[in-house]
Write an enzyme that holds these catalytic residues in place. Structure first.
Site, mmCIF file in Angstrom:
data_model
loop_
_atom_site.group_PDB
_atom_site.id
_atom_site.type_symbol
_atom_site.label_atom_id
_atom_site.label_comp_id
_atom_site.label_asym_id
_atom_site.label_seq_id
_atom_site.Cartn_x
_atom_site.Cartn_y
_atom_site.Cartn_z
ATOM 1 N N CYS A 110 40.640 46.184 37.453
ATOM 2 C CA CYS A 110 41.856 46.957 37.682
ATOM 3 C C CYS A 110 41.583 48.367 38.197
ATOM 4 C CB CYS A 110 42.712 46.956 36.424
ATOM 5 S SG CYS A 110 43.383 45.306 36.106
ATOM 6 N N ASP A 121 45.060 50.669 31.998
ATOM 7 C CA ASP A 121 44.973 49.561 31.011
ATOM 8 C C ASP A 121 44.165 49.882 29.752
ATOM 9 O OD1 ASP A 121 46.310 48.339 33.087
ATOM 10 O OD2 ASP A 121 44.882 46.708 33.383
ATOM 11 N N LYS A 135 52.254 45.854 35.116
ATOM 12 C CA LYS A 135 51.817 44.968 36.197
ATOM 13 C C LYS A 135 51.435 43.605 35.647
ATOM 14 C CE LYS A 135 47.251 46.981 35.996
ATOM 15 N NZ LYS A 135 46.591 45.772 35.492
HETATM 16 C C1 VGL Z 1 42.180 43.271 33.906
HETATM 17 C C2 VGL Z 1 41.478 41.103 34.009
HETATM 18 C C3 VGL Z 1 42.755 40.648 33.781
HETATM 19 C C4 VGL Z 1 41.800 44.724 33.969
HETATM 20 C C5 VGL Z 1 43.468 42.846 33.686
HETATM 21 O O1 VGL Z 1 42.545 45.560 33.395
HETATM 22 O O2 VGL Z 1 40.767 45.039 34.579
HETATM 23 N N1 VGL Z 1 41.194 42.394 34.083
HETATM 24 N N2 VGL Z 1 43.750 41.527 33.619
#
Ligand code: VGL
Ligand code: ZN
Length: 199
Positions: A153, A10, A108
């Site tokens: 994540c 991410d 995702k």
């Molecule tokens: C994430 C919160 C919501 C992350 C993704 O990448 O850690 N955290 N969506």
């Protein structure tokens, strides 16, 4: 020797300074991750990829604010500011990330009714993303993880990697945390207990 893959979690604009769910100093990891990408033969990226109005957004629940929690059919869910909406600039990879070498991008959180922190399973901990099968079929037995955020994540991906029988290493200097209500310490403990190697 068993094959290894780097999983870059991410590294998207919304998790970097100026983004909708900015992780403190999140962009500092970009050059570190770029060096890791050069070192690995196999690179996989994840991309948080929510439809507008996703059920993990506080804005989808009247009277709820970001960082509160809500009971979902699959368990407790933290609510977030709207972030990483499919097709938006915030969902794009950070412009400094040298991602062209990546062999796979796992998206995702694309189902409206369920969030997905882990690269392996959605937040019900049973709906697979397909990543475990992909790795096994390609003979990859060890994964190294880095990215955002350490305590969400990255940690859930590392724990699920172990559950699925992969060796898992997290490069902490290439991760930054959200740290919500002690989540960083709690998830660090869980990773240690699951024999995730923290370096
Ligand atoms: C994430 C919160 C919501 C992350 C993704 O990448 O850690 N955290 N969506
Ligand atoms: Zn998300």
């Amino acid at each position: 020797m068993a094959k290894e893959a780097l999983i870059v979690i991410d590294i998207q604009n919304d998790f970097c300074p100026g983004g909708a769910l900015a992780v403190d100093n999140g962009d500092e990891v970009v050059p570190i991750i770029n060096r890791l990408i050069q070192q690995f033969d196999h690179v996989i990226l994840t991309q948080d990829w929510h439809p507008a109005g996703h059920s993990s957004f506080a804005s989808s629940h009247s009277g709820k604010a970001p960082f509160e929690t809500i009971a979902m059919p699959y368990g407790e869910q933290t609510l977030w500011p709207d972030h990483c909406v499919q097709g938006t600039q915030g969902a794009e990879f950070h412009p400094g990330l040298e991602w062209t070498k990546a062999e796979l991008i796992i998206r995702k959180g694309f189902r409206g009714g369920i969030d997905s922190y882990s690269a392996f399973f959605e937040n019900d901990h049973e709906t697979p993303t397909g990543l475990a099968g992909y790795l096994r079929e390609r003979g990859i037995a060890k994964v190294t993880l880095a990215g955002l955020a350490t305590d969400f994540c990255v940690a859930y991906s590392a724990l699920d990697a172990r559950k699925q029988g992969f060796d898992a290493t997290v490069v902490l200097q290439a991760c930054r945390a959200i740290d919500l209500g002690g989540s960083l310490a709690a998830m660090t403990q869980r990773m240690k207990a699951a024999a995730v190697e923290l370096v």
